[in-house]
Write a protein that holds these residues in place. Structure first.
Motif, PDB file in Angstrom:
ATOM      1  N   TYR A  93       0.835  -1.203   0.000  1.00  0.00           N
ATOM      2  CA  TYR A  93       0.000   0.000   0.000  1.00  0.00           C
ATOM      3  C   TYR A  93       0.872   1.256   0.000  1.00  0.00           C
ATOM      4  O   TYR A  93       0.654   2.189  -0.779  1.00  0.00           O
ATOM      5  CB  TYR A  93      -0.911  -0.056   1.224  1.00  0.00           C
ATOM      6  N   TYR A  94       1.919   1.265   0.848  1.00  0.00           N
ATOM      7  CA  TYR A  94       2.825   2.419   0.864  1.00  0.00           C
ATOM      8  C   TYR A  94       3.508   2.563  -0.495  1.00  0.00           C
ATOM      9  O   TYR A  94       3.708   3.671  -0.992  1.00  0.00           O
ATOM     10  CB  TYR A  94       3.891   2.263   1.957  1.00  0.00           C
ATOM     11  N   PHE A  95       3.862   1.435  -1.084  1.00  0.00           N
ATOM     12  CA  PHE A  95       4.544   1.456  -2.372  1.00  0.00           C
ATOM     13  C   PHE A  95       3.636   2.075  -3.451  1.00  0.00           C
ATOM     14  O   PHE A  95       4.058   2.930  -4.221  1.00  0.00           O
ATOM     15  CB  PHE A  95       4.955   0.035  -2.758  1.00  0.00           C
ATOM     16  N   VAL A  96       2.369   1.646  -3.469  1.00  0.00           N
ATOM     17  CA  VAL A  96       1.420   2.194  -4.444  1.00  0.00           C
ATOM     18  C   VAL A  96       1.268   3.700  -4.246  1.00  0.00           C
ATOM     19  O   VAL A  96       1.291   4.474  -5.205  1.00  0.00           O
ATOM     20  CB  VAL A  96       0.046   1.487  -4.319  1.00  0.00           C
ATOM     21  N   LEU A  97       1.136   4.112  -2.977  1.00  0.00           N
ATOM     22  CA  LEU A  97       1.011   5.549  -2.701  1.00  0.00           C
ATOM     23  C   LEU A  97       2.241   6.296  -3.198  1.00  0.00           C
ATOM     24  O   LEU A  97       2.134   7.363  -3.812  1.00  0.00           O
ATOM     25  CB  LEU A  97       0.846   5.781  -1.196  1.00  0.00           C
ATOM     26  N   PHE A  98       3.425   5.717  -2.950  1.00  0.00           N
ATOM     27  CA  PHE A  98       4.674   6.358  -3.353  1.00  0.00           C
ATOM     28  C   PHE A  98       4.724   6.513  -4.872  1.00  0.00           C
ATOM     29  O   PHE A  98       4.999   7.604  -5.387  1.00  0.00           O
ATOM     30  CB  PHE A  98       5.855   5.523  -2.854  1.00  0.00           C
ATOM     31  N   VAL A  99       4.404   5.441  -5.581  1.00  0.00           N
ATOM     32  CA  VAL A  99       4.435   5.506  -7.044  1.00  0.00           C
ATOM     33  C   VAL A  99       3.417   6.523  -7.550  1.00  0.00           C
ATOM     34  O   VAL A  99       3.708   7.351  -8.412  1.00  0.00           O
ATOM     35  CB  VAL A  99       4.152   4.115  -7.654  1.00  0.00           C
ATOM     36  N   ALA A 100       2.202   6.494  -6.968  1.00  0.00           N
ATOM     37  CA  ALA A 100       1.143   7.372  -7.448  1.00  0.00           C
ATOM     38  C   ALA A 100       1.487   8.833  -7.234  1.00  0.00           C
ATOM     39  O   ALA A 100       1.213   9.680  -8.086  1.00  0.00           O
ATOM     40  CB  ALA A 100      -0.170   7.022  -6.749  1.00  0.00           C
ATOM     41  N   VAL A 155      -5.335  13.586  -5.191  1.00  0.00           N
ATOM     42  CA  VAL A 155      -5.520  14.024  -3.809  1.00  0.00           C
ATOM     43  C   VAL A 155      -6.950  13.729  -3.358  1.00  0.00           C
ATOM     44  O   VAL A 155      -7.184  13.190  -2.274  1.00  0.00           O
ATOM     45  CB  VAL A 155      -5.202  15.536  -3.686  1.00  0.00           C
ATOM     46  N   PHE A 156      -7.916  14.044  -4.233  1.00  0.00           N
ATOM     47  CA  PHE A 156      -9.315  13.787  -3.857  1.00  0.00           C
ATOM     48  C   PHE A 156      -9.586  12.298  -3.709  1.00  0.00           C
ATOM     49  O   PHE A 156     -10.286  11.871  -2.789  1.00  0.00           O
ATOM     50  CB  PHE A 156     -10.267  14.392  -4.896  1.00  0.00           C
ATOM     51  N   VAL A 157      -9.034  11.496  -4.604  1.00  0.00           N
ATOM     52  CA  VAL A 157      -9.245  10.049  -4.502  1.00  0.00           C
ATOM     53  C   VAL A 157      -8.701   9.529  -3.182  1.00  0.00           C
ATOM     54  O   VAL A 157      -9.372   8.768  -2.472  1.00  0.00           O
ATOM     55  CB  VAL A 157      -8.563   9.319  -5.681  1.00  0.00           C
ATOM     56  N   THR A 158      -7.483   9.957  -2.839  1.00  0.00           N
ATOM     57  CA  THR A 158      -6.874   9.470  -1.599  1.00  0.00           C
ATOM     58  C   THR A 158      -7.719   9.861  -0.395  1.00  0.00           C
ATOM     59  O   THR A 158      -8.023   9.023   0.464  1.00  0.00           O
ATOM     60  CB  THR A 158      -5.454  10.045  -1.449  1.00  0.00           C
ATOM     61  N   ILE A 159      -8.116  11.136  -0.349  1.00  0.00           N
ATOM     62  CA  ILE A 159      -8.922  11.586   0.790  1.00  0.00           C
ATOM     63  C   ILE A 159     -10.228  10.788   0.863  1.00  0.00           C
ATOM     64  O   ILE A 159     -10.616  10.284   1.918  1.00  0.00           O
ATOM     65  CB  ILE A 159      -9.236  13.095   0.675  1.00  0.00           C
TER      66      ILE A 159
END
Lengths: 273, 358
Positions: free
Chosen positions: B29-36, B191-195
């Motif tokens: 999950y952290y990896f996906v966030l980092f790449v995104a 940003v909106f998707v993550t929130i």
């Protein structure tokens, strides 16, 4: 018994029973022209196990539904904790500390055992929508605090091993136990059990009886139950109400009820000539 | 083999409650966030942003929103297109009326306005359920589209009846309008998707989520244990419409730029988002992403393979694309009626034991 209604008594096995917790006064419930319950009065005292028995169609479940606020009787009054209960929605009744189980299990099939039991805590969880959206802080703290209560109930009913199993996968006997757990998690003042042993084998019935007695003993929870198994009822309960055709035909200790001629007639039949 | 939870013991309820209880999942999950957030913005180009990433991100928000209503609370809705239109027109009116306010807040406010409209149209859910409720929300769909067509105030009396988004900036970079670059629009949506995903996850694991699921699984029992059906159903409509409104606002302002309501937010949109959550998996946040990815990526992939790869004529490829997508949807649903999320769950169960199945 009517002259000392608000006083407790001591049971045969030496437990002290408190004052009146709930009182039904002259309850009449009709569905259209059918009278399900006719002019019934009885009381439930704090800390006792009260059974409601009767042949099929006697109106026992209707009575339980009146207590839990699901049906509103046309006549009569429900008194709870010393005050007359106004007509209210079932969820408001639940918030007053009345929890119940169902004759046909009413668990939330799509959720795990843990989530099901956690729903029993909903009335104790106060975090608002914004706090829950943020999660860290109030919502998480509340979740953990309530989880601790729920884990105690899970330990008590010995369902630790199925904590994370979806309810739909469980066998019948365990589902009944999970439903009891959900009701207990609410820490109710009055626990209503609608045929807690229906469809169980002897071992499961013994387990369930033990749990009911333990709940009453350890938490001091007042219990009102409907059951068909006479042996179980006579062993468990302190006092018994007997209903037949929507009328009350007997009320008293198991021994008194067992020797009541009306009750014997209702169960064994009597010739109408 | 490498996917194990042995030895990964939890010693507190907080640990046990976390979103990704297994270490490997958490790192991924952290990896996906980092790449995104840190890799894609530097390499993204216009084609990738407009054909793949923006629609995927925006539909993900809409799918999460609808999943809360249908998958978690059990209230079927066919009004998604209409609610997206509310978000789009709300953000348009806000952008033109208050040009000095940051567009970020406009999008959030548009979500809030959609939430209010959603609650209004959610009122019938207190008396009707299932198919009947679906029809009631269908009325919302048609009414809202009609309203935005008929009342000129909504499109600022423009001659074409269309709305088009003016240029707005965040930290000096244009995110809407013709000069917005690929990476800014991408990051803005991300940003909106993550929130939204984090909020949805938090709401569904707490007491609100349990109330919704209780209503979904057995509404009578839910009421007996103390759930107020009015408040929980309406809160589901509000939260769901908020997300759908945000996605509609982004769809119009960032992705399309100019919108004709009947075309962009018609009944097709409602069905598309509903298919996304059915294919992805009802009652699963991951499923919302998976469903959105499936329905956005598959047509693009097929087009690339058929037209660029095999050199077929465009019109033939377009028709075949419909047939293949339709066929795949049916195949998937027969193979796994609970959607891609369930497939993923089964795959994880298998991986946990692999390569020693016993």
């Amino acid at each position: 018994m009517s002259e000392n209604k608000n006083e407790g008594y001591v049971t045969a096995d030496g437990r002290k029973i408190g004052g009146t917790l709930m009182e039904m006064k002259n309850i009449t419930l009709r569905f259209g022209g059918v009278k399900a319950i006719t002019d019934i009065s009885f009381d439930i005292k704090e800390g006792e196990i009260r059974a409601i028995i009767g042949p099929n169609g006697a109106g026992k479940s209707s009575m339980l539904n009146v207590i839990s606020g699901f049906y509103v009787p046309q006549e009569g009054e429900v008194w709870y904790k010393g005050a007359r209960r106004p007509s209210m929605k079932p969820y408001e009744v639940a918030r007053q500390g009345i929890a119940r189980t169902f004759q046909n299990i009413a668990l939330f099939e799509g959720m795990t055992v843990l989530d099901n039991v956690m729903t029993g805590r909903l009335n104790h969880m106060k975090a608002n929508m914004a706090q829950q959206a943020i999660w860290k802080g109030a919502a998480e703290k509340e979740e953990v605090a309530n989880r601790e209560v729920v884990e105690k109930v899970i330990d008590f009913l010995e369902i630790q091993s199925i904590r994370k199993t979806p309810v739909a996968r469980l066998p019948y006997g365990l589902k009944k136990r999970v439903e009891l757990a959900r009701a207990l998690a609410a820490e109710p003042s009055l626990l209503l059990l609608d045929e807690p042993m229906a469809g169980m084998n002897v071992e499961e019935k013994e387990d369930m009886s033990r749990f009911i007695l333990d709940v009453n003993d350890e938490f001091g929870t007042t219990i009102a139950l409907i059951e068909h198994d006479m042996g179980v009822v006579m062993d468990l309960s302190d006092r018994v109400v007997v209903m037949d055709y929507g009328k009350k035909i007997g009320d008293g200790t198991p021994d008194e009820v067992r020797n009541n001629q009306d009750v014997i007639d209702a169960y064994l039949g009597v010739s109408h000539d | 083999m490498f996917y194990r939870e042995a030895g990964d013991f939890k010693t507190s309820y907080t640990d046990d409650n976390q979103t990704f209880p297994i270490k490997f999942d958490r790192y991924r999950y952290y990896f996906v966030l980092f790449v995104a957030f840190c890799v894609i913005p530097f390499i993204v180009n216009d084609y990738w942003a407009n054909a793949v990433l923006l629609p995927f991100l925006i539909y993900s928000i809409a799918a999460i929103g609808l999943n809360i209503l249908v998958g978690y609370c059990g209230q079927v809705s066919l009004g998604t297109g209409g609610f997206m239109a509310v978000g789009a027109y709300a953000v348009y009116k806000l952008m033109t009326a208050f040009p000095e306010v940051n567009v970020f807040f406009h999008v959030l406010l548009a979500g809030g306005i959609t939430a209010i409209v959603g609650v209004l149209f959610g009122l019938p859910s207190l008396r009707i359920k299932g198919f009947y409720l679906a029809v009631a929300t269908l009325a919302a769909q048609f009414f809202l589209v009609w309203l935005f067509n008929k009342v000129p105030w909504f499109y600022n009396y423009s001659a074409s009846g269309q709305i088009s988004s003016p240029e707005r900036t965040v930290f000096g970079y244009a995110v809407t309008g013709p000069h917005a670059s690929a990476w800014t629009t991408y990051l803005f949506c991300l940003v909106f998707v993550t929130i939204c995903a984090i909020i949805a996850r938090n709401l569904t694991r707490g007491s609100v989520g349990r109330k919704w699921m209780a209503i979904r699984d057995m509404d009578i029992a839910a009421e007996i244990i103390g759930v107020d059906p009015l408040r929980s159903k309406l809160s589901a409509f509000a939260v769901s419409s908020f997300f759908i409104g945000v996605s509609g606002a982004l769809f119009f302002s960032v992705y399309l730029g100019a919108v004709e309501v009947g075309e962009a937010f018609g009944i097709n949109k409602s069905f598309l988002v509903l298919f996304m959550i059915i294919i992805g998996g009802l009652g699963s946040i991951f499923g919302s992403f998976a469903g959105a990815a499936f329905l956005v990526l598959l047509p693009v992939l097929l087009k690339n393979v058929l037209v660029s790869g095999l050199g077929w004529p465009t019109d033939l490829a377009a028709h075949l694309e419909f047939m293949i997508v339709g066929g795949l949807i049916i195949t998937f649903l027969i193979a796994e009626p609970h959607g891609l999320a369930q497939l993923w769950r089964v795959a994880k169960e298998k991986l946990r034991l692999w390569p020693f199945p016993h």
